[in-house]
Design a protein around this motif. Structure first.
Motif, PDB file in Angstrom:
ATOM      1  N   UNK A   1       9.077  -2.776   9.303  1.00 50.48           N
ATOM      2  CA  UNK A   1       7.851  -3.082   8.563  1.00 50.48           C
ATOM      3  C   UNK A   1       7.959  -4.429   7.854  1.00 50.48           C
ATOM      4  N   UNK A   2       9.156  -4.787   7.371  1.00 48.25           N
ATOM      5  CA  UNK A   2       9.364  -6.135   6.830  1.00 48.25           C
ATOM      6  C   UNK A   2       9.020  -7.187   7.876  1.00 48.25           C
ATOM      7  N   UNK A   3       9.532  -6.986   9.093  1.00 52.88           N
ATOM      8  CA  UNK A   3       9.285  -7.945  10.163  1.00 52.88           C
ATOM      9  C   UNK A   3       7.811  -7.979  10.536  1.00 52.88           C
ATOM     10  N   UNK A   4       7.161  -6.828  10.514  1.00 56.15           N
ATOM     11  CA  UNK A   4       5.734  -6.751  10.827  1.00 56.15           C
ATOM     12  C   UNK A   4       4.924  -7.573   9.825  1.00 56.15           C
ATOM     13  N   UNK A   5       5.217  -7.375   8.533  1.00 51.00           N
ATOM     14  CA  UNK A   5       4.516  -8.142   7.508  1.00 51.00           C
ATOM     15  C   UNK A   5       4.794  -9.643   7.658  1.00 51.00           C
ATOM     16  N   UNK A   6       6.039 -10.005   7.959  1.00 46.04           N
ATOM     17  CA  UNK A   6       6.358 -11.417   8.135  1.00 46.04           C
ATOM     18  C   UNK A   6       5.570 -12.015   9.300  1.00 46.04           C
ATOM     19  N   UNK A   7       5.397 -11.245  10.352  1.00 47.24           N
ATOM     20  CA  UNK A   7       4.627 -11.733  11.505  1.00 47.24           C
ATOM     21  C   UNK A   7       3.158 -11.911  11.130  1.00 47.24           C
ATOM     22  N   UNK A   8       2.593 -10.985  10.350  1.00 50.99           N
ATOM     23  CA  UNK A   8       1.200 -11.122   9.926  1.00 50.99           C
ATOM     24  C   UNK A   8       1.012 -12.325   8.997  1.00 50.99           C
ATOM     25  N   UNK A   9       2.022 -12.639   8.194  1.00 52.09           N
ATOM     26  CA  UNK A   9       1.926 -13.744   7.252  1.00 52.09           C
ATOM     27  C   UNK A   9       2.095 -15.105   7.910  1.00 52.09           C
ATOM     28  N   UNK A  10       2.730 -15.141   9.058  1.00 51.04           N
ATOM     29  CA  UNK A  10       3.120 -16.419   9.659  1.00 51.04           C
ATOM     30  C   UNK A  10       1.909 -17.323   9.898  1.00 51.04           C
ATOM     31  N   UNK A  11       2.005 -18.563   9.434  1.00 47.02           N
ATOM     32  CA  UNK A  11       0.985 -19.564   9.695  1.00 47.02           C
ATOM     33  C   UNK A  11      -0.254 -19.468   8.834  1.00 47.02           C
ATOM     34  N   UNK A  12      -0.226 -18.647   7.786  1.00 46.62           N
ATOM     35  CA  UNK A  12      -1.408 -18.515   6.924  1.00 46.62           C
ATOM     36  C   UNK A  12      -0.973 -18.340   5.467  1.00 46.62           C
ATOM     37  N   UNK A  13      -1.887 -18.618   4.574  1.00 44.77           N
ATOM     38  CA  UNK A  13      -1.655 -18.401   3.144  1.00 44.77           C
ATOM     39  C   UNK A  13      -1.840 -16.927   2.835  1.00 44.77           C
ATOM     40  N   UNK A  14      -0.870 -16.358   2.138  1.00 46.13           N
ATOM     41  CA  UNK A  14      -0.897 -14.910   1.849  1.00 46.13           C
ATOM     42  C   UNK A  14      -0.725 -14.718   0.349  1.00 46.13           C
ATOM     43  N   UNK A  15      -1.685 -14.054  -0.294  1.00 46.58           N
ATOM     44  CA  UNK A  15      -1.683 -13.865  -1.746  1.00 46.58           C
ATOM     45  C   UNK A  15      -1.572 -12.377  -2.052  1.00 46.58           C
ATOM     46  N   UNK A  16      -0.536 -12.005  -2.817  1.00 47.44           N
ATOM     47  CA  UNK A  16      -0.423 -10.649  -3.366  1.00 47.44           C
ATOM     48  C   UNK A  16      -0.957 -10.684  -4.793  1.00 47.44           C
ATOM     49  N   UNK A  17      -2.064 -10.004  -5.063  1.00 49.60           N
ATOM     50  CA  UNK A  17      -2.589  -9.899  -6.433  1.00 49.60           C
ATOM     51  C   UNK A  17      -1.918  -8.720  -7.132  1.00 49.60           C
ATOM     52  N   UNK A  18      -1.578  -8.908  -8.378  1.00 49.60           N
ATOM     53  CA  UNK A  18      -0.914  -7.867  -9.159  1.00 49.60           C
ATOM     54  C   UNK A  18      -1.826  -6.664  -9.353  1.00 49.60           C
ATOM     55  N   UNK A  19      -1.297  -5.470  -9.102  1.00 45.97           N
ATOM     56  CA  UNK A  19      -2.029  -4.230  -9.334  1.00 45.97           C
ATOM     57  C   UNK A  19      -1.363  -3.392 -10.411  1.00 45.97           C
ATOM     58  N   UNK A  20      -1.964  -2.267 -10.756  1.00 45.02           N
ATOM     59  CA  UNK A  20      -1.336  -1.403 -11.758  1.00 45.02           C
ATOM     60  C   UNK A  20      -0.210  -0.562 -11.162  1.00 45.02           C
ATOM     61  N   UNK A  21      -0.190  -0.385  -9.822  1.00 44.38           N
ATOM     62  CA  UNK A  21       0.913   0.331  -9.181  1.00 44.38           C
ATOM     63  C   UNK A  21       2.070  -0.599  -8.836  1.00 44.38           C
ATOM     64  N   UNK A  22       1.790  -1.884  -8.629  1.00 42.04           N
ATOM     65  CA  UNK A  22       2.836  -2.813  -8.192  1.00 42.04           C
ATOM     66  C   UNK A  22       2.790  -4.088  -9.033  1.00 42.04           C
ATOM     67  N   UNK A  23       3.141  -3.986 -10.332  1.00 40.55           N
ATOM     68  CA  UNK A  23       3.001  -5.142 -11.209  1.00 40.55           C
ATOM     69  C   UNK A  23       4.102  -6.186 -11.061  1.00 40.55           C
ATOM     70  N   UNK A  24       5.237  -5.818 -10.486  1.00 39.74           N
ATOM     71  CA  UNK A  24       6.354  -6.744 -10.425  1.00 39.74           C
ATOM     72  C   UNK A  24       6.276  -7.691  -9.253  1.00 39.74           C
ATOM     73  N   UNK A  25       7.143  -8.716  -9.218  1.00 36.27           N
ATOM     74  CA  UNK A  25       7.166  -9.657  -8.092  1.00 36.27           C
ATOM     75  C   UNK A  25       7.495  -8.939  -6.779  1.00 36.27           C
ATOM     76  N   UNK A  26       6.900  -9.398  -5.711  1.00 36.65           N
ATOM     77  CA  UNK A  26       7.130  -8.832  -4.390  1.00 36.65           C
ATOM     78  C   UNK A  26       7.939  -9.832  -3.574  1.00 36.65           C
TER      79      UNK A  26
END
Length: 231
Positions: free
Chosen positions: A109-134
């Motif tokens: 799944x790490x590799x899957x996410x890396x493939x989806x991110x490749x070549x584009x800007x990817x923004x993780x917005x902070x949520x109440x379930x995942x407030x820490x750095x990703x």
């Protein structure tokens, strides 16, 4: 009072599976999948993926759910990316069910996410379930302004031009409620994109207190359609 308007008829990618409307001077598409598409900026926004929810439930409660929700959620996200070829993707908070679910993510799944991110800007917005750095590539922000819109996880009552998530809204006129976008002249609240996510009826005071009279509920599905927001 600012009013939401359907966009003029135009050719757009996936028009049969989206509802076009104007908001804060932009033309946006509410996709049947629950994703929001800003064609002019080639920006795709999804909210509340809640990846790892089955792992979190098993870890905390000992109950076992079929552990396929990450695969299903990422498959549907990948389909949107392939259909639209966005240059920017915003994940609008609660992308993971908790911080431990990030650590439990498998190598595939790490590799899957890396493939989806490749070549584009990817923004993780902070949520109440995942407030820490990703530590998963991309940028991690509390909120993001791309004028004239502001993207954050939880709606702020005084905001304008706001795109948020968090509430997992659902609505329907007859039969079971469906995940929906809520939209008025001030804000848009996205449905949850994740597979294992419940929903909050649009009639709930938490939502009726945020949305202006005349707000729309745009139902997701093969042919998204707007209805007056049930109150």
């Amino acid at each position: 009072m600012s009013r939401l308007q359907p966009a003029p008829s135009r050719a757009n990618t996936g028009a049969m599976n989206g509802y076009d409307f104007t908001f804060a001077g932009t033309t946006l598409t509410a996709r049947g999948s629950g994703a929001l598409w800003w064609a002019e900026q080639r920006l795709l926004c999804v909210s509340d993926l809640h990846l790892g929810k089955s792992e979190r439930i098993a870890r905390r409660a000992g109950s076992a759910l079929p552990p396929y929700e990450i695969r299903d959620t990422l498959t549907r996200l990948e389909a949107e990316i392939e259909a639209l070829s966005p240059s920017t993707i915003i994940c609008l908070g609660d992308s993971f069910d908790d911080a431990a679910a990030v650590r439990a993510l498998g190598e595939a799944d790490h590799l899957w996410l890396a493939r989806l991110q490749a070549g584009r800007r990817w923004i993780w917005i902070e949520g109440n379930h995942d407030p820490g750095p990703l530590n998963l590539g991309g940028s991690h922000l509390r909120d993001m302004v791309q004028a004239p819109l502001c993207f954050r996880h939880i709606a702020q009552p005084e905001a304008r031009g706001e795109v948020s998530g968090h509430y997992h809204p659902k609505a329907g006129l007859r039969g079971p409620a469906r995940p929906c976008f809520l939209a008025d002249g001030a804000r848009i609240i996205l449905p949850a994109f994740g597979t294992y996510t419940g929903g909050l009826r649009s009639r709930d005071p938490a939502l009726t207190s945020l949305m202006q009279p005349g707000a729309l509920a745009i139902l997701t599905g093969p042919r998204p359609r707007p209805i007056p927001m049930p109150r």
